[in-house]
Design an enzyme around this catalytic site. Structure first.
Site, PDB file in Angstrom:
ATOM      1  N   HIS A  23       0.105  71.331  25.369  1.00 37.51           N
ATOM      2  CA  HIS A  23       0.661  71.311  24.008  1.00 37.51           C
ATOM      3  C   HIS A  23       1.995  72.022  23.982  1.00 37.51           C
ATOM      4  CE1 HIS A  23      -0.177  75.443  22.376  1.00 37.51           C
ATOM      5  NE2 HIS A  23      -1.256  75.422  23.131  1.00 37.51           N
ATOM      6  N   ASP A  49       1.557  80.601  25.668  1.00 43.43           N
ATOM      7  CA  ASP A  49       0.762  79.643  24.887  1.00 43.43           C
ATOM      8  C   ASP A  49       1.673  78.792  24.009  1.00 43.43           C
ATOM      9  OD1 ASP A  49      -1.249  78.323  23.577  1.00 43.43           O
ATOM     10  OD2 ASP A  49      -1.785  80.003  22.271  1.00 43.43           O
ATOM     11  N   GLU A  91      -1.079  71.032  18.167  1.00 45.61           N
ATOM     12  CA  GLU A  91      -2.326  71.503  18.774  1.00 45.61           C
ATOM     13  C   GLU A  91      -2.826  72.747  18.074  1.00 45.61           C
ATOM     14  OE1 GLU A  91      -4.747  73.907  21.741  1.00 45.61           O
ATOM     15  OE2 GLU A  91      -2.963  74.394  20.569  1.00 45.61           O
ATOM     16  N   GLU A  92      -1.912  73.638  17.723  1.00 44.79           N
ATOM     17  CA  GLU A  92      -2.309  74.898  17.111  1.00 44.79           C
ATOM     18  C   GLU A  92      -2.890  74.711  15.714  1.00 44.79           C
ATOM     19  OE1 GLU A  92      -2.585  77.531  18.651  1.00 44.79           O
ATOM     20  OE2 GLU A  92      -1.101  77.713  20.235  1.00 44.79           O
ATOM     21  N   ASP A 140      -3.266  74.483  29.547  1.00 40.41           N
ATOM     22  CA  ASP A 140      -3.059  75.259  28.332  1.00 40.41           C
ATOM     23  C   ASP A 140      -3.217  76.735  28.669  1.00 40.41           C
ATOM     24  OD1 ASP A 140      -2.898  76.210  25.761  1.00 40.41           O
ATOM     25  OD2 ASP A 140      -4.560  75.045  24.959  1.00 40.41           O
ATOM     26  N   HIS A 166      -1.084  84.618  20.528  1.00 39.98           N
ATOM     27  CA  HIS A 166      -0.835  84.275  19.129  1.00 39.98           C
ATOM     28  C   HIS A 166      -0.060  85.367  18.390  1.00 39.98           C
ATOM     29  CE1 HIS A 166      -3.923  80.794  18.474  1.00 39.98           C
ATOM     30  NE2 HIS A 166      -3.037  80.538  19.427  1.00 39.98           N
TER      31      HIS A 166
END
Length: 534
Positions: free
Chosen positions: A282, A294, A326-327, A355, A455
């Site tokens: 992604h 990420d 994707e998130e 990923d 994140h």
């Protein structure tokens, strides 16, 4: 099939993997790329040539470009932002410069503008995410805490039973239920609050440990579409603490709209009709930061491999995907698969997912298709075990210990396995904390997350481990190159032998550092953006 007796056609002769355990193995230096532009200009037709040319320096150049894009566009590359569009443009430009066919494929999905604002006794705006399955609305009113527990260790069953609401007054026209993560699913909490008369729900994280995933803003799913009619948002533990103050009033708003985002599909045509080897990662980040591990790590590795395979003339068509949204819940990959006809899906021999492959406090994880550590909560398609063994053999070749990562479907391979397409992938860890045993195996820091910046705003160009990224970029190249030559062990379609003699050992076996064989818990999973329950 027993992995210790299967045959790989890797060189001038057919080679049985199990026979190579005691054989002389051709081990390649980790980074020995030819000088200058030799790699870019030559056809890398052997494993040795390709792995010489795929370098961590090349991967990091792409990571630096993604960081620069984020820096120029508000600090992130999230879906529906200029940073994501610039990332799409970058990938397309790179692919076309290598000679790959590149296509930008749009998809439309339901998006939401959301807000969580506290009005009294303090004024503040909080990070929040609309729950999957939420209703919409704009509610300004009184915040009513429901059986929450702010005292460590903060065990609670907030909102799990109708009795939690019985002594509370939700008779007003704009009451906001404040519930805490814990004990039951988010859907149970939201449905109970709606039944009690709440006009909106705020679910805040539990804060039961110092781990980021127990404190950051929740991204809850309610387990379906239109589960409730009222707005439901997830937020941080700190926001929950503030909203729990006496006299608290707030505004919760969710407004749905149709959004368009984009996948990038790159393709290198092969000689065999109707047999496609796919790999994907992604491309979007979360809004909090640049998303370098990420998932810049997977995206950049695919670009490096694409460049070094550009002149390889594969037997099977090679198709790379950089997924959007994707998130937000695996939307881009799900939509792309949904756009295909059954005949087009039947042409996909396998899908490889990358990923988070460079976590700074890494372990080397392989999707556990044979369920030796983790019982899969999904049906594992036939052929997936061969993909797992391919990655395991590569790590064994490099003398790198590895472990299982749950074959959970919680990343972009979900849509593929749902359609019976053999899948596999790599993962180096997200929010889970590394144990002392794992520190002994892979180094790093016990007691810290595999990715302490998962994140978060600090997922920047400083947030990767060079060794993990180097090894895994080669693992990506190795697997793609193997299946570009032949997918016979996955789907029975014969291919061709790769030139040269390149001996590959049978897998050494996972470390079982998360749990013993067949006794897995949920701590080796590939990262989950949904957070559907405690």
């Amino acid at each position: 099939m027993d992995r210790n007796t299967r045959t790989w056609r890797l060189g001038a002769v057919a080679v049985t993997a199990g026979s190579l355990v005691a054989a002389s193995v051709v081990a390649l230096p980790a980074s020995a790329a030819p000088v200058g532009r030799a790699c870019e200009n030559r056809a890398n037709l052997t494993y040795g040539n390709l792995l010489d040319c795929v370098t961590v320096e090349g991967v990091v150049e792409h990571l630096e470009a993604l960081q620069a894009i984020a820096d120029a566009n508000g600090g992130n590359r999230a879906s529906q932002t200029p940073g994501y569009q610039a990332s799409v443009d970058y990938v397309v430009d790179e692919l076309e410069s290598y000679g790959w066919d590149a296509e930008v494929v749009p998809f439309t999905y339901a998006a939401a503008e959301t807000a969580l604002e506290q009005l009294t006794p303090v004024a503040a705006t909080y990070q929040q995410n609309a729950a999957t399955g939420t209703g919409e609305g704009d509610v300004t009113g009184t915040v009513i805490p429901v059986d929450i527990n702010l005292t460590p260790p903060r065990a609670n069953s907030s909102g799990c039973e109708a009795a939690d609401f019985e002594a509370l007054d939700f008779s007003g026209p704009a009451d906001i239920a404040l519930v805490q993560r814990g004990s039951c699913s988010f859907a149970i909490k939201a449905l109970a609050a709606e039944a009690a008369g709440a006009e909106a729900v705020v679910i805040f994280n539990q804060g039961d440990t110092e781990a980021a995933d127990r404190n950051n803003a929740l991204n809850p799913t309610l387990g379906g579409e239109d589960v409730v009619d009222i707005p439901v948002v997830g937020t941080t533990f700190a926001a929950g603490q503030a909203l729990a103050q006496a006299g608290s009033t707030a505004r919760v708003a969710i407004d749905f709209f149709d959004a368009t985002s984009y996948n990038v599909i790159g393709e290198l045509a092969g000689r065999t009709d109707g047999n496609v080897v796919m790999a994907g990662s992604h491309l979007d980040s979360v809004p909090a930061g640049p998303g370098i591990n990420d998932n810049g790590s997977g995206s950049a590795a695919l670009l490096e491999v694409a460049q070094m395979m550009a002149k390889s003339k594969p037997q099977n068509t090679v198709r790379f995907a950089w997924w959007g949204a994707e998130e937000l819940g695996l939307i881009g990959s799900t939509e792309w698969v949904g756009q295909r006809t059954q005949a087009e899906l039947d042409e996909i021999a396998l899908y490889l997912n990358f990923d988070m492959i460079g976590s700074p406090n890494y372990y080397f994880g392989v999707y556990d298709a044979d369920e030796s550590s983790f019982e899969a909560p999904v049906v594992v398609p036939d052929g997936s075990e061969d993909i797992e063994a391919t990655f395991e053999s590569f790590y064994t070749l490099r003398d790198e210990p590895y472990d299982d990562s749950a074959f959970s479907g919680r990343s972009d391979y979900q849509a593929f396995i749902n359609n019976g397409i053999a899948s596999g992938g790599l993962f180096t860890g997200a929010e889970v904390v590394k144990t002392e045993e794992q520190q002994d195996i892979w180094g790093g820091t016990a007691g810290a997350q595999f990715d302490p910046c998962y994140h978060l705003v600090c997922d920047t160009i400083d947030n990767y481990d060079a060794h993990a990224l180097e090894v895994n970029s080669d693992a990506v190249a190795f697997a793609v190159f193997r299946y570009a030559a032949s997918t016979e062990d996955v789907n029975g379609v014969e291919g061709r032998r790769v030139p040269g003699r390149f001996l590959v050992p049978a897998p050494a076996g996972p470390e079982f550092s998360f749990a013993g064989p067949l006794g897995g818990d949920d701590h080796g999973h590939d990262h989950d953006h949904e957070g559907d329950e405690d």
